[in-house]
Scaffold this motif. Structure first.
Motif, short mmCIF file in Angstrom:
data_model
loop_
_atom_site.label_atom_id
_atom_site.label_comp_id
_atom_site.label_asym_id
_atom_site.label_seq_id
_atom_site.Cartn_x
_atom_site.Cartn_y
_atom_site.Cartn_z
N ALA A 310 0.83 -1.20 0.00
CA ALA A 310 0.00 0.00 0.00
C ALA A 310 0.86 1.25 0.00
O ALA A 310 0.64 2.19 -0.78
CB ALA A 310 -0.93 -0.01 1.22
N MET A 311 1.89 1.27 0.86
CA MET A 311 2.79 2.43 0.92
C MET A 311 3.56 2.60 -0.38
O MET A 311 3.77 3.71 -0.86
CB MET A 311 3.78 2.27 2.08
CG MET A 311 3.15 2.22 3.46
SD MET A 311 2.20 3.71 3.88
CE MET A 311 0.53 3.13 3.61
N SER A 312 3.98 1.48 -0.97
CA SER A 312 4.73 1.54 -2.22
C SER A 312 3.89 2.13 -3.35
O SER A 312 4.36 2.96 -4.13
CB SER A 312 5.20 0.13 -2.61
OG SER A 312 5.84 0.16 -3.88
N ASN A 313 2.64 1.70 -3.40
CA ASN A 313 1.78 2.23 -4.45
C ASN A 313 1.49 3.71 -4.24
O ASN A 313 1.34 4.47 -5.21
CB ASN A 313 0.47 1.43 -4.51
CG ASN A 313 0.65 0.11 -5.22
OD1 ASN A 313 0.77 0.06 -6.42
ND2 ASN A 313 0.71 -0.97 -4.45
N MET A 314 1.44 4.14 -3.00
CA MET A 314 1.33 5.57 -2.72
C MET A 314 2.56 6.30 -3.23
O MET A 314 2.46 7.38 -3.84
CB MET A 314 1.15 5.80 -1.22
CG MET A 314 -0.20 5.37 -0.68
SD MET A 314 -0.28 5.47 1.14
CE MET A 314 -0.05 7.23 1.38
N GLY A 315 3.74 5.74 -2.96
CA GLY A 315 4.98 6.36 -3.43
C GLY A 315 5.05 6.44 -4.94
O GLY A 315 5.46 7.46 -5.50
N MET A 316 4.68 5.36 -5.61
CA MET A 316 4.72 5.35 -7.09
C MET A 316 3.72 6.35 -7.66
O MET A 316 3.99 7.02 -8.67
CB MET A 316 4.44 3.94 -7.61
CG MET A 316 5.59 2.98 -7.38
SD MET A 316 5.37 1.36 -8.15
CE MET A 316 4.19 0.60 -7.04
N PHE A 317 2.59 6.46 -7.00
CA PHE A 317 1.56 7.39 -7.47
C PHE A 317 2.06 8.83 -7.41
O PHE A 317 1.97 9.58 -8.39
CB PHE A 317 0.29 7.22 -6.63
CG PHE A 317 -0.90 7.99 -7.15
CD1 PHE A 317 -1.89 7.35 -7.87
CD2 PHE A 317 -1.04 9.35 -6.91
CE1 PHE A 317 -2.99 8.04 -8.35
CE2 PHE A 317 -2.12 10.06 -7.38
CZ PHE A 317 -3.10 9.40 -8.10
N VAL A 318 2.59 9.22 -6.25
CA VAL A 318 3.01 10.62 -6.11
C VAL A 318 4.21 10.94 -6.99
O VAL A 318 4.32 12.05 -7.56
CB VAL A 318 3.31 10.98 -4.63
CG1 VAL A 318 2.05 10.87 -3.80
CG2 VAL A 318 4.42 10.12 -4.04
N ALA A 319 5.14 9.97 -7.17
CA ALA A 319 6.30 10.20 -8.03
C ALA A 319 5.87 10.35 -9.48
O ALA A 319 6.32 11.26 -10.19
CB ALA A 319 7.30 9.05 -7.88
#
Length: 485
Positions: A310-319
C-alpha cells in the motif's frame, strides 16, 4: 519580473543548453514560486523518486513467474536491465544534464526533431504516464483485498479509488520537497519486510527450485510486458530536472544508486519466494508476495507486506504524478501548451497539470492490471523510439554542445547501445494484442491531430501561448563548445 515573448515569433525548433539560471513566470505575469525560494530536491529524495518512478519494490513482478517459471523470471530481472534499463538510464543522465529543465524528454526530441515531434513525445509519454498511474490504485486494492474482501469490487472499491486518488493528489499539490521525503520514508518502509522475508527464507531455500523452466509453456507476451513495465520509466525523472538541486551532478549519481536499488529490489525477493516455497505457477499473480510472506513468516509478515504494498503504491503514485504534471508545466513554458498549464500553486507545484493528471487516472482506473500494462507499454515504446533517435541525432548534429555528463561512447558506440533496446521495443509491439493495438493507435492519432489544432488555436488567439525569454539558445551553446574545443 521576467519578460515573456509570444511563441508566434519564436524559432521553429526548440533550443537547448544550460538552463540552471532560467526562471519562468506563471500566467499572471509574476515570478513563479520556484524563483522565490522554493526548496529543490536533493540527492537522497531524488534517488527514491527515481526508485518509485521505475519500481517501488517487487509488487507486480509475480506475473513473470506465472508466465515463464522461476528460472526465466530470475534471469529476466538480471539480464533485462543491461538490455533496457542501463541504456535508458545512461541516456537520461546525458540528456537530462544537457537540458536541466522541466519538460525533459519533450525538450530533447524537440531540439533534435522539431516542435511537432516534441509535442508527440509529450503526448504519448504523458498519456502512458497517466495510464501507469492508474495501475497503482488497482495494485493497492489487489494487495488489500485478501485481508479486506469488501475491496475486491463494487462501491467500496470505487470509493477507495476516489479517496486514495484525492489524498495523494493533494500531497503532490503541497510541493516537491514533501513528495521527495515522503518517497524516502515510504521506500524504507516498503523495502524492510522483504529484507525480513529474505532472512526467514534462508533455512527453507532449495536451489533446485530456481532451475525450473519449460520453454514450451511460456506466455511471452505477459513475460516481456511484466519485465518491461517493471524496468522502464528511467527517463521520467527528467521532467523534474528543473526542480532538482544542481541537476548536472545530482542526476547521474541518483540514477546509478536507483538502478542498483531497483535490480536488487526485484531479484532478491524473487530468489526467496521461488526458492523457499513449492512452485504453483498459477498462484503467481499480483498480490502473491503477501501469501508467500504468510507461508514463510506468518500472518504478521503478511500484513507487513500488504502495508508495504500500500505504501509503495502511494509512493509510485506521487512520483509519477509529479513527473506527469511537471512535464505539462515544462511544455507550457516552452509554448507547446496554453499558458495556463504553466500556473504554479503557492507551493511551486503545477496546479493545472496535477488536476489533468488526476482526472486521467480516475478515468482509466476501471481497467484491469494486464490491460493497463499492455496499453501503457505500447505508447511508451513509441516515445522511447523518438528518444533514441533524438539522442543519436544530437550526438551527430551538435557534438560540441555542453554535456556535463557524457556517455563514454562515440557516435558508433551510441548507435550500437541503442540497438538492443530498440529490438526489444519491436518485440513488445509485435506481441501486443489487437485490442491494445487499436486503442493505442487511436491515442497516437489523437496526438498527431491535436498539435495542429493547438497551433490553430494559438494563431487565432483563442488561448494565450507564451515562452520565457530566458530559454537557452542552442546556437550559443554549440558555438561556445566549438570555440573551446
Amino acid at each position: 519580473m521576467q519578460k515573456q515573448r509570444n511563441t508566434a515569433s519564436r524559432q521553429d525548433s526548440i533550443q537547448m543548453g544550460d538552463n540552471n539560471s532560467a526562471q519562468y513566470v506563471g500566467i499572471d505575469e509574476v515570478p513563479s514560486p520556484r524563483a522565490v525560494g522554493i526548496n529543490k530536491v536533493s540527492l537522497l529524495p531524488l534517488v527514491f523518486l527515481i526508485f518509485y518512478e521505475v519500481s517501488g519494490g517487487p509488487f507486480g513482478v509475480e506475473d513473470s513467474v506465472k508466465a515463464a517459471g522461476p528460472l526465466l523470471a530470475l534471469l529476466g530481472f538480471l539480464v533485462f536491465p543491461f538490455i533496457w534499463s542501463v541504456p535508458e538510464a545512461l541516456i537520461t543522465a546525458e540528456m537530462g544534464t544537457m537540458f536541466p529543465e522541466n519538460g525533459g524528454y519533450v525538450v530533447w526530441v524537440s531540439s533534435a526533431l522539431g516542435p511537432y515531434w516534441g509535442f508527440q513525445q509529450g503526448w504519448m509519454k504523458w498519456l502512458s504516464g497517466v495510464i501507469d498511474n492508474a495501475l497503482y490504485p488497482v495494485l493497492f486494492l489487489d494487495y488489500l483485498k485478501s485481508g479486506i474482501p469488501d475491496l475486491a469490487d463494487g462501491f467500496p472499491r470505487i470509493a477507495a479509488v476516489l479517496v486514495l486518488t484525492a489524498v495523494l493528489t493533494y500531497m503532490n499539490y503541497r510541493g516537491m520537497t514533501i513528495v521527495g521525503w515522503v518517497a524516502v520514508l515510504l521506500g524504507v518502509f516498503s523495502i524492510l519486510p522483504f529484507v525480513v522475508m529474505g532472512l526467514v527464507s534462508i533455512p527453507k531455500l532449495e536451489p533446485s527450485r530456481w532451475m525450473v523452466v519449460d520453454l514450451h509453456d511460456v506466455d511471452w507476451n505477459l513475460y516481456l510486458n511484466t519485465l518491461f513495465w517493471n524496468l522502464n520509466y528511467w527517463d521520467s525523472i527528467s521532467t523534474l530536472a528543473g526542480e532538482v538541486h544542481n541537476p548536472k551532478k545530482t542526476l547521474p549519481k541518483a540514477l546509478l544508486y536507483a538502478l542498483i536499488m531497483v535490480v536488487l529490489g526485484y531479484f532478491l525477493p524473487l530468489l526467496a519466494g521461488t526458492g523457499a516455497v513449492p512452485l504453483q505457477r498459477d498462484l503467481w499473480s499480483d498480490g502473491y508476495f503477501s501469501d508467500i510472506a504468510k507461508i514463510l513468516g506468518g500472518v504478521w509478515l503478511r500484513w507487513w507486506v500488504q502495508a508495504a504494498a500500500a505504501m509503495s503504491n502511494m509512493g509510485m503514485f506521487v512520483a509519477e504524478m509529479s513527473s506527469d504534471s511537471f512535464q505539462l508545466l515544462g511544455m507550457a513554458e516552452r509554448g507547446m501548451l496554453p499558458e495556463f498549464f504553466a500556473k504554479r500553486s503557492r507551493y511551486g507545484t503545477p496546479l493545472v497539470g496535477i488536476l489533468f493528471s488526476a482526472s486521467g487516472v480516475l478515468l482509466l482506473s476501471w481497467m484491469s492490471f494486464q490491460e493497463i500494462v499492455a496499453a501503457e507499454n505500447f505508447l511508451y515504446c513509441f516515445g522511447m523510439i523518438l528518444e533514441f533517435i533524438a539522442f543519436i541525432q544530437l550526438r551527430m548534429k551538435h557534438p560540441a554542445a555542453s554535456r556535463p555528463y557524457k556517455i563514454p561512447l562515440g557516435t558508433a558506440g551510441s548507435i550500437l547501445m541503442c540497438i538492443p533496446p530498440t529490438a526489444l521495443i519491436c518485440v513488445v509491439l509485435a506481441l501486443s494484442s489487437f485490442k491494445v493495438f487499436v486503442v493505442s493507435m487511436i491515442a497516437v492519432i489523437i496526438g498527431l491531430v491535436l498539435q495542429p489544432c493547438l497551433k490553430h488555436i494559438e494563431k487565432k488567439r483563442y488561448m494565450k501561448f507564451s515562452t520565457s525569454s530566458d530559454l537557452p539558445d542552442i546556437d550559443h551553446i554549440t558555438n561556445e563548445g566549438t570555440l573551446l574545443g
